[in-house]
Design an enzyme around this catalytic site. Structure first.
Site, PDB file in Angstrom:
ATOM      1  N   LYS A   1       0.880  -1.173   0.000  1.00  0.00           N
ATOM      2  CA  LYS A   1       0.000   0.000   0.000  1.00  0.00           C
ATOM      3  C   LYS A   1       0.913   1.217   0.000  1.00  0.00           C
ATOM      4  O   LYS A   1       1.370   1.679   1.041  1.00  0.00           O
ATOM      5  CB  LYS A   1      -0.894  -0.022   1.243  1.00  0.00           C
ATOM      6  CG  LYS A   1      -2.240   0.635   1.087  1.00  0.00           C
ATOM      7  CD  LYS A   1      -2.190   2.104   0.744  1.00  0.00           C
ATOM      8  CE  LYS A   1      -1.895   3.004   1.911  1.00  0.00           C
ATOM      9  NZ  LYS A   1      -1.669   4.423   1.482  1.00  0.00           N
TER      10      LYS A   1
ATOM     11  N   GLY B   1       6.242   5.189   8.521  1.00  0.00           N
ATOM     12  CA  GLY B   1       5.433   6.402   8.487  1.00  0.00           C
ATOM     13  C   GLY B   1       5.624   7.197   9.757  1.00  0.00           C
ATOM     14  O   GLY B   1       6.595   7.007  10.500  1.00  0.00           O
TER      15      GLY B   1
ATOM     16  N   THR C   1       0.964   7.501  13.174  1.00  0.00           N
ATOM     17  CA  THR C   1       0.381   6.420  12.364  1.00  0.00           C
ATOM     18  C   THR C   1       0.811   5.071  12.932  1.00  0.00           C
ATOM     19  O   THR C   1       0.017   4.127  12.978  1.00  0.00           O
ATOM     20  CB  THR C   1       0.825   6.551  10.886  1.00  0.00           C
ATOM     21  OG1 THR C   1       0.651   7.890  10.465  1.00  0.00           O
ATOM     22  CG2 THR C   1       0.056   5.617   9.984  1.00  0.00           C
ATOM     23  N   GLY C   2       2.048   4.986  13.392  1.00  0.00           N
ATOM     24  CA  GLY C   2       2.545   3.743  13.992  1.00  0.00           C
ATOM     25  C   GLY C   2       1.724   3.351  15.209  1.00  0.00           C
ATOM     26  O   GLY C   2       1.353   2.185  15.383  1.00  0.00           O
TER      27      GLY C   2
ATOM     28  N   GLU D   1       8.577   1.508  11.398  1.00  0.00           N
ATOM     29  CA  GLU D   1       9.725   2.397  11.183  1.00  0.00           C
ATOM     30  C   GLU D   1       9.172   3.807  11.170  1.00  0.00           C
ATOM     31  O   GLU D   1       8.474   4.196  10.231  1.00  0.00           O
ATOM     32  CB  GLU D   1      10.406   2.076   9.850  1.00  0.00           C
ATOM     33  CG  GLU D   1      11.026   0.704   9.786  1.00  0.00           C
ATOM     34  CD  GLU D   1      12.133   0.514  10.804  1.00  0.00           C
ATOM     35  OE1 GLU D   1      12.774   1.511  11.198  1.00  0.00           O
ATOM     36  OE2 GLU D   1      12.336  -0.625  11.241  1.00  0.00           O
TER      37      GLU D   1
ATOM     38  N   CYS E   1      13.533  10.386   7.632  1.00  0.00           N
ATOM     39  CA  CYS E   1      13.326   9.977   9.020  1.00  0.00           C
ATOM     40  C   CYS E   1      14.620  10.115   9.808  1.00  0.00           C
ATOM     41  O   CYS E   1      14.610  10.445  10.976  1.00  0.00           O
ATOM     42  CB  CYS E   1      12.850   8.540   9.054  1.00  0.00           C
ATOM     43  SG  CYS E   1      13.921   7.444   8.134  1.00  0.00           S
TER      44      CYS E   1
ATOM     45  N   GLU F   1       9.495  16.494  15.049  1.00  0.00           N
ATOM     46  CA  GLU F   1       9.991  16.208  13.706  1.00  0.00           C
ATOM     47  C   GLU F   1       9.378  17.207  12.724  1.00  0.00           C
ATOM     48  O   GLU F   1       8.160  17.243  12.555  1.00  0.00           O
ATOM     49  CB  GLU F   1       9.604  14.779  13.299  1.00  0.00           C
ATOM     50  CG  GLU F   1      10.230  14.360  11.989  1.00  0.00           C
ATOM     51  CD  GLU F   1       9.822  12.942  11.579  1.00  0.00           C
ATOM     52  OE1 GLU F   1       8.633  12.606  11.675  1.00  0.00           O
ATOM     53  OE2 GLU F   1      10.710  12.188  11.155  1.00  0.00           O
TER      54      GLU F   1
HETATM   55  P1  NAD Z   1       2.234   8.745   7.174  1.00  0.00           P
HETATM   56  O1  NAD Z   1       2.268   8.135   8.519  1.00  0.00           O
HETATM   57  O2  NAD Z   1       1.304   9.883   6.957  1.00  0.00           O
HETATM   58  O3  NAD Z   1       1.868   7.669   6.053  1.00  0.00           O
HETATM   59  C1  NAD Z   1       2.631   6.487   5.881  1.00  0.00           C
HETATM   60  C2  NAD Z   1       1.764   5.447   5.210  1.00  0.00           C
HETATM   61  O4  NAD Z   1       0.734   5.057   6.129  1.00  0.00           O
HETATM   62  C3  NAD Z   1       1.038   5.942   3.964  1.00  0.00           C
HETATM   63  O5  NAD Z   1       1.009   4.921   2.987  1.00  0.00           O
HETATM   64  C4  NAD Z   1      -0.357   6.231   4.486  1.00  0.00           C
HETATM   65  O6  NAD Z   1      -1.340   6.155   3.464  1.00  0.00           O
HETATM   66  C5  NAD Z   1      -0.525   5.118   5.501  1.00  0.00           C
HETATM   67  N1  NAD Z   1      -1.527   5.371   6.543  1.00  0.00           N
HETATM   68  C6  NAD Z   1      -1.856   6.538   7.118  1.00  0.00           C
HETATM   69  N2  NAD Z   1      -2.833   6.353   8.036  1.00  0.00           N
HETATM   70  C7  NAD Z   1      -3.132   5.029   8.044  1.00  0.00           C
HETATM   71  C8  NAD Z   1      -4.048   4.204   8.772  1.00  0.00           C
HETATM   72  N3  NAD Z   1      -4.865   4.725   9.673  1.00  0.00           N
HETATM   73  N4  NAD Z   1      -4.050   2.877   8.519  1.00  0.00           N
HETATM   74  C9  NAD Z   1      -3.213   2.340   7.620  1.00  0.00           C
HETATM   75  N5  NAD Z   1      -2.340   3.072   6.885  1.00  0.00           N
HETATM   76  C10 NAD Z   1      -2.285   4.396   7.102  1.00  0.00           C
HETATM   77  O7  NAD Z   1       3.748   9.136   6.853  1.00  0.00           O
HETATM   78  P2  NAD Z   1       4.309   9.945   5.609  1.00  0.00           P
HETATM   79  O8  NAD Z   1       3.898  11.376   5.808  1.00  0.00           O
HETATM   80  O9  NAD Z   1       3.949   9.257   4.342  1.00  0.00           O
HETATM   81  O10 NAD Z   1       5.884   9.770   5.797  1.00  0.00           O
HETATM   82  C11 NAD Z   1       6.656  10.576   6.621  1.00  0.00           C
HETATM   83  C12 NAD Z   1       6.910   9.907   7.964  1.00  0.00           C
HETATM   84  O11 NAD Z   1       7.518   8.642   7.772  1.00  0.00           O
HETATM   85  C13 NAD Z   1       7.869  10.697   8.827  1.00  0.00           C
HETATM   86  O12 NAD Z   1       7.415  10.718  10.153  1.00  0.00           O
HETATM   87  C14 NAD Z   1       9.158   9.902   8.732  1.00  0.00           C
HETATM   88  O13 NAD Z   1      10.048  10.081   9.801  1.00  0.00           O
HETATM   89  C15 NAD Z   1       8.661   8.517   8.621  1.00  0.00           C
HETATM   90  N6  NAD Z   1       9.674   7.652   8.004  1.00  0.00           N
HETATM   91  C16 NAD Z   1      10.338   6.738   8.784  1.00  0.00           C
HETATM   92  C17 NAD Z   1      11.338   5.937   8.230  1.00  0.00           C
HETATM   93  C18 NAD Z   1      12.096   4.932   9.066  1.00  0.00           C
HETATM   94  O14 NAD Z   1      12.690   4.020   8.480  1.00  0.00           O
HETATM   95  N7  NAD Z   1      12.095   5.047  10.381  1.00  0.00           N
HETATM   96  C19 NAD Z   1      11.647   6.061   6.880  1.00  0.00           C
HETATM   97  C20 NAD Z   1      10.954   7.000   6.117  1.00  0.00           C
HETATM   98  C21 NAD Z   1       9.956   7.780   6.695  1.00  0.00           C
END
Ligand code: NAD
Length: 505
Positions: free
Chosen positions: A190, A243, A247-248, A265, A299, A400
């Site tokens: 996804k 994400g 969201t996590g 992550e 991230c 962040e």
């Molecule tokens: P996000 O949390 O908004 O979205 C990430 C993914 O989750 C997307 O595909 C989104 O559609 C999905 N999502 C959102 N809500 C959901 C739900 N309720 N149920 C299931 N799926 C859902 O993050 P983003 O804005 O796309 O990315 C940026 C974030 O990701 C930053 O916080 C960054 O630090 C983090 N990130 C972490 C790593 C790592 O390896 N630690 C790497 C890259 C990005």
């Protein structure tokens, strides 16, 4: 906006085909509702293409397809060697289409083309690495009592859902797909709604490589709808999310009822520690990349630069002079250092934090606004920004920002540097800059983060684990650690004695 390198014909062809379909069970199909969503180019905010907008009904279809693919004996009992061959084939196909994929990624994400090319190169290596690693899934024969023979098996979990963010879409997609397939699972990808194109390309590559139908599926659509439906589906065994930390936390709660396996992550607020004996020139060069690569949308961005007071002034002067030289522009242009942010929302978020930094009393050294250049006005560009004299308790040092904003925080001694480095809810990455070998190991052990880079930053290897302590996540991507996280461990115990234990009747 001027461009010196226009997209090549295969990219135009690919976009013209308008990949409005979902990959479910080995076939490209429309969303049941027929809905589509726009995918924009962040450098211009013009529509690149439309893709299918999946909902709960499509989530149900795709889980069924992935579940029956998992039960298909062709995949379920395929040897690790054969799975490895398929992954190796995928690596070769990604390599063949590398230039096209990198251009699509640049148009979709806004990252400079040289960075997108690097991402694709690491993806090729990721598939090669897990192609070989699939054969390392052997278990153990523990030293149990001699009238028993015990062994362990690493078996696939089943249907695994990979939920991917928009900042490194292709790379993070590979980090989930390659180990999950190597371990014999089936996968539902996804991608983030804004950046689904390279994941869709990988779906086709999986088919071209000969993956059995339904082993790799790709569904595009909003996280809160299709993502959530996948995360709560009873037939899903594992969710791997990259994400935001919020969201996590949501995914953890959604997964709880089904006791699903999860890997998370998440975000970071990672420090660089610059000691007075460091090679300052190198520390500045690396610090620029560590915060302005991908326009700070990383991230592991080293967004807090802790600098010893003896070298603070010289460091800030050189850092700001060099940051001011970074070229913003069309990301497809090879001269560009920094492309746009992903969306107008992200520009707004960064602007909000810059105002917070000013109101908290940090000193704005450079940047702090959108560029004046009229050729960049349509895109989501933001200037490289540096705040100095930041106190670690300020919002800009604790939250962040996910943009090109560095906070420089002075420190007096090693203890204070370590305390400041750890004074965060996150724990993803860190860098230490020093030439003192004893200090290297002393400090590395005390930092509460999943990664410590010494006199370097951002060197990720497919062979090494990557992930966070504390609010930065749960579990690890890459390395053997990730492969193992896509398995269940089974203990098989064989009785070799004469008389089996039981009630004395
Ligand atoms: P996000 O949390 O908004 O979205 C990430 C993914 O989750 C997307 O595909 C989104 O559609 C999905 N999502 C959102 N809500 C959901 C739900 N309720 N149920 C299931 N799926 C859902 O993050 P983003 O804005 O796309 O990315 C940026 C974030 O990701 C930053 O916080 C960054 O630090 C983090 N990130 C972490 C790593 C790592 O390896 N630690 C790497 C890259 C990005």
């Amino acid at each position: 906006m001027t461009s010196t390198a226009e997209p090549s014909t295969p990219v135009q062809d690919y976009l013209a085909q308008s990949p409005k379909k979902l990959l479910i069970g080995g076939e490209w199909v429309e969303a049941k509702s027929g809905a589509v969503m726009e995918v924009l180019n962040p450098a211009t905010n013009e529509t690149l293409v439309q893709v299918a907008k999946a909902d709960e009904t499509d989530a149900e279809r795709v889980v069924q397809a992935a579940q029956s693919a998992f039960e298909n004996p062709e995949w379920r009992w395929m040897s690790a060697r054969e799975r490895g061959h398929l992954l190796y084939k995928m690596a070769e196909l990604v390599a063949e289409r590398a230039s096209e994929i990198a251009q699509v990624e640049t148009l979709n994400v806004g990252k400079p083309i040289f960075q997108a090319e690097d991402d694709v190169e690491t993806v090729v290596d990721c598939f090669r690495y897990y192609a070989g690693a699939a054969r390392l899934l052997g278990g153990k024969t523990p030293a149990v009592p001699t009238d028993f023979f015990s062994y362990t098996l690493h078996e696939p979990i089943g249907v695994c859902v990979g939920i991917v963010p928009w900042n490194f879409p292709f790379q993070i997609t590979a980090w989930k797909v390659a180990p999950a397939l190597a371990a014999g699972n089936t996968v539902i990808l996804k991608p983030a709604s804004r950046t689904p194109l390279s994941a869709l390309m990988l779906g086709q590559i999986g088919l071209d490589a000969g993956l059995p139908p339904g082993v790799l599926n790709v569904v595009t659509g909003p996280g809160a709808e299709v993502g959530q439906a996948l995360a709560t589906h009873p037939a899903v065994g594992k969710i791997s999310l990259t994400g935001e930390t919020a969201t996590g936390a949501k995914i953890m709660k959604l997964a709880a009822d089904g006791i699903k396996r999860i890997s998370l992550e998440l975000g970071g607020k990672s420090p660089s520690l610059v000691f007075p004996d460091a090679d300052l020139n190198q520390a500045v060069t690396a610090s620029l990349t560590a915060i302005y690569f991908n326009a700070g949308q990383m991230c592991a961005a080293r967004s807090r630069i802790l600098v010893h007071e003896d070298v603070h002034d010289a460091f800030v002067k050189t850092l700001s002079e060099r940051a001011a030289q970074l070229r913003l522009g069309n990301p497809i242009d090879r001269e560009t250092h920094m492309g746009p942010l992903i969306s107008p929302d992200q520009v707004e978020r960064v602007s909000k934090y810059v105002e917070i930094g000013k109101s908290e009393g940090a000193r704005l050294v450079i940047g702090g606004s959108r560029p004046d250049d009229p050729s960049l006005a349509q895109g989501n560009f933001y200037l490289p920004t540096i705040f100095d004299c930041v106190d670690n308790s300020m919002g800009i040092a604790q939250e962040e920002i996910f943009g090109p904003v560095a906070s420089v925080i002075p420190f007096r001694d090693e203890d204070e540097a370590i305390r400041l480095a750890n004074d965060t809810s996150y724990g993803l990455a860190s860098s230490i800059w020093t030439t003192d070998v004893k200090r290297v190991h002393r400090v590395a052990r005390q930092i509460r983060a999943g990664g410590v880079w010494v006199n370097t930053n951002m060197t990720l290897f497919n062979e090494t684990p990557f992930g966070g302590y504390k609010a930065s996540g749960l579990g690890r991507e890459l390395g053997i650690e990730s492969l193992m996280s896509y398995t269940e461990v089974k203990h098989v115990s064989v009785f070799l004695g004469e008389s089996v234990r039981g009630f004395k009747l």
